[in-house]
Design a protein around this motif. Structure first.
Motif: not given
Ligand SMILES: [Mn+2]
Ligand SMILES: [Mn+2]
Ligand SMILES: [Mn+2]
Ligand SMILES: [Mn+2]
Lengths: 239, 239
Positions: A10, A13, A102, A105-106
DNA sequence: AAATATTTTTAGACAAAACTAAAAGATTGT
DNA sequence: ACAATCTTTTAGTTTTGTCTAAAAATATTT
């Protein structure tokens, strides 16, 4: 490519999004972007520096290294592919996709993302009109400009809406404006910075309609010229 | 329904899998299942007890509460739907899906899972033949038995393979045995507990072939009788 | 060039989730 | 019954990521 924690990802990004071309990002700026405290940012910057993901000199700000950018583009690729999947395959609306992406994406599996990309038909833009990096981190720049900067009577295509609230979605739906809508700015009023535009929804063979757009709304609508060809923007060194 | 951490979810799921009908699970058993240490299990059990997800008396073991079972079935639903998605839509092989699903299962969005379920056509079994709980936590029991327990000359359908290594996959591929394959046990040899079976791959109109199966392999193949109708097993109280 | 204000870093604390080592409880064999 | 053994819990650390408060560095005013 190594694996990074959700938290590290995070931060990476967010730095990518804050740093334009070669700008340096500040501690307070990043803290604000991530809704965290400056002290937490400093801690993480030290960590990411030892991992060689960014250049950082105390009190002088930081920016991603070449490797850091590559990692960021990987995360953005995952985020936008999932957004496309949610919107295209699961019928999520525009404003619902971001929150779930969100999380998705991980999930770290190269094969998962490349297969998903293939399954989706290698889409090039997410539901908000942002370009999706390919498997090598290459990304198309759509040279977006805000319609406040668009010259009069020049045809352009809506490609992005920066505010993704359901309120703006409702307003745009009512005015029949969507990603892909062709429009022209017909008149600008200096008094309140409102403008009159003519717009024709994509695909529909219909007379373009005239709409008045407030300054607040105009600031959130981004377009790409119909003439500008797409060019490769990031990850140039890796082609 | 509240949200739980990845760690909490992994504990809940493991307890569910260890506790058969109403058995009580032990600290060492769970530690072994999760490849962690007994002390860590005790800590987590205290936490899950205060959250009313399980019944726990120190030194006496524990088992999931009604609420805990509901949470477990939700996690299992997500896990198996993702496995189905990976296998069916992204062409993952049998033995690759579990690891990725292990990550995807922790993405918490009710809407995501229900829409995914719909998109997949409400599948009832994952790629290993395990039943997928529906949106209310109801799950079908396929009354699986191991082929070592199958009586001679009784037709059954392969529905599960407990070991999911690529070695077993290779062996089964070679013998043309798959989830859905109809088979009959023709002979059992007491000397080495090997057996001879006749099998016909699903869909293919071909003479059933005879194969010899070692004891090790037989122990990993589970079948469901072609006659046994499916019945609701878990979440009975919630229908 | 100081004084003042702002930004950033450091120091120390905390929560979650894990571990090791030691203590306490339960079980088993004689 | 009681010693030996096995299982479980407790106590005290560790790591990651966060926070607050205080100190240090930088930037802005006067
Ligand atoms: Mn995220
Ligand atoms: Mn997004
Ligand atoms: Mn699995
Ligand atoms: Mn898991």
């Amino acid at each position: 490519m190594l694996n990074y924690s959700t938290s590290e990802e995070n931060y990476i990004k967010a730095i990518f999004h804050l740093q334009g071309e070669a700008t340096t990002v500040t501690t307070n700026g990043l803290a604000h972007e991530l809704s965290t405290k400056p002290a937490s940012v400093t801690d993480m910057m030290k960590k990411l520096k030892t991992k060689k993901l960014l250049h950082y000199r105390p009190y002088r700000g930081f920016h991603l290294s070449q490797e850091g950018k590559k990692v960021a583009l990987g995360i953005i690729r995952r985020h936008r592919l999932w957004e496309y999947f949610l919107s295209e395959k699961l019928q999520f609306t525009w404003d619902e996709v971001h929150e779930v992406a969100e999380q998705l994406e991980h999930v770290s599996s190269k094969k998962l993302i490349d297969k998903l990309d293939e399954f989706l038909g290698f889409p090039r833009f997410d539901p908000h009109g942002d370009p999706i990096p390919d498997r090598h981190g290459r990304i198309l720049s759509s040279r977006q400009i805000c319609i406040t900067e668009l010259s009069l009577n020049k045809t352009a295509i809506v490609c992005n809406v920066s505010d993704q609230s359901s309120e703006i979605l409702e307003l745009l739906k009512h005015k029949n404006i969507n990603i892909g809508t062709k429009l022209e700015v017909k008149k600008k009023f200096d008094f309140d910075n409102s403008m009159e535009i003519s717009a024709a929804s994509r695909g529909k063979i219909r007379q373009p309609q005239l709409f008045t757009i407030s300054e607040q709304l105009a600031k959130n609508i981004f377009v790409t010229s119909t003439l500008t060809p797409l060019r490769v923007e990031e990850g140039k060194k890796n082609i």
